[in-house]
Write a protein that holds these residues in place. Structure first.
Motif, PDB file in Angstrom:
ATOM      1  N   UNK A  63       0.861  -1.181   0.000  1.00 12.84           N
ATOM      2  CA  UNK A  63       0.000   0.000   0.000  1.00 12.84           C
ATOM      3  C   UNK A  63       0.897   1.232   0.000  1.00 12.84           C
ATOM      4  N   UNK A  64       0.588   2.170  -0.862  1.00 18.35           N
ATOM      5  CA  UNK A  64       1.405   3.372  -0.981  1.00 18.35           C
ATOM      6  C   UNK A  64       2.350   3.345  -2.168  1.00 18.35           C
ATOM      7  N   UNK A  80     -10.079   1.937 -13.475  1.00 18.95           N
ATOM      8  CA  UNK A  80      -9.974   1.276 -12.180  1.00 18.95           C
ATOM      9  C   UNK A  80     -11.307   0.583 -11.925  1.00 18.95           C
ATOM     10  N   UNK A  81     -11.251  -0.731 -11.704  1.00 19.79           N
ATOM     11  CA  UNK A  81     -12.477  -1.520 -11.511  1.00 19.79           C
ATOM     12  C   UNK A  81     -12.349  -2.394 -10.266  1.00 19.79           C
ATOM     13  N   UNK A 113      -6.572  -5.945  -3.043  1.00 15.56           N
ATOM     14  CA  UNK A 113      -6.559  -6.157  -4.493  1.00 15.56           C
ATOM     15  C   UNK A 113      -6.877  -4.865  -5.234  1.00 15.56           C
ATOM     16  N   UNK A 114      -6.081  -4.582  -6.239  1.00 12.62           N
ATOM     17  CA  UNK A 114      -6.249  -3.407  -7.094  1.00 12.62           C
ATOM     18  C   UNK A 114      -6.394  -3.927  -8.525  1.00 12.62           C
ATOM     19  N   UNK A 130      -4.875  -5.800 -15.513  1.00 12.63           N
ATOM     20  CA  UNK A 130      -3.850  -6.029 -14.505  1.00 12.63           C
ATOM     21  C   UNK A 130      -4.490  -6.130 -13.133  1.00 12.63           C
ATOM     22  N   UNK A 131      -4.116  -7.151 -12.389  1.00 11.92           N
ATOM     23  CA  UNK A 131      -4.566  -7.323 -11.001  1.00 11.92           C
ATOM     24  C   UNK A 131      -3.332  -7.294 -10.114  1.00 11.92           C
TER      25      UNK A 131
END
Length: 135
Positions: A63-64, A80-81, A113-114, A130-131
């Motif tokens: 994160x960050x 972003x989904x 998850x992003x 991309x995940x």
């Protein structure tokens, strides 16, 4: 005598502060400071494109950390989904959907998850997604 007892109590609480600092230092080492806040260029020199599993291999994200998406803004975007949008290659139709179109977009990862897809028709289905899991 009461003053002597107070003195020992102060020393004991001082020892507690030292112990607390040691525990905090150990916890900070659990996530290496050198790893947090790194900048990654998605796809390296090739940029944002299809089938980027090779690019993810061996990387740990936190994160960050910042992902930089470089691409031709006339042909692609970065949307972003959530997990559902990622799996189905669908851009959510709501006002909170973030669609980036500058050709040089920086995204700060949040913990967990992003998910990112190209929202241009057919691009996500062709593998332009991309995940990234950030710790």
């Amino acid at each position: 005598m009461a003053a002597a007892r107070r003195g020992r109590g102060s020393a004991a609480s001082g020892g507690g502060v030292v112990l607390l600092c040691l525990v905090a230092a150990l916890l900070m080492e659990a996530v290496p400071a050198a790893e947090a806040g790194k900048t990654y260029y998605v796809g390296d020199a090739a940029g944002w494109g299809r089938n980027l599993d090779w690019w993810l291999a061996g990387k740990s994200f936190y994160a960050g950390d910042v992902l930089v998406f470089k691409y031709n803004q006339e042909k692609h975007d970065v949307t972003v989904v959530g997990g559902k949008g990622y799996r189905r290659c669908k851009v959510p139709r709501n006002k909170n959907t973030v669609v980036l179109r500058t050709g040089y977009d920086e995204v700060t990862l949040r913990r967990g998850n992003n998910y990112f897809i190209c929202g241009m028709p057919g691009h996500c289905d062709a593998g332009m997604k991309l995940a990234v899991k950030a710790w």
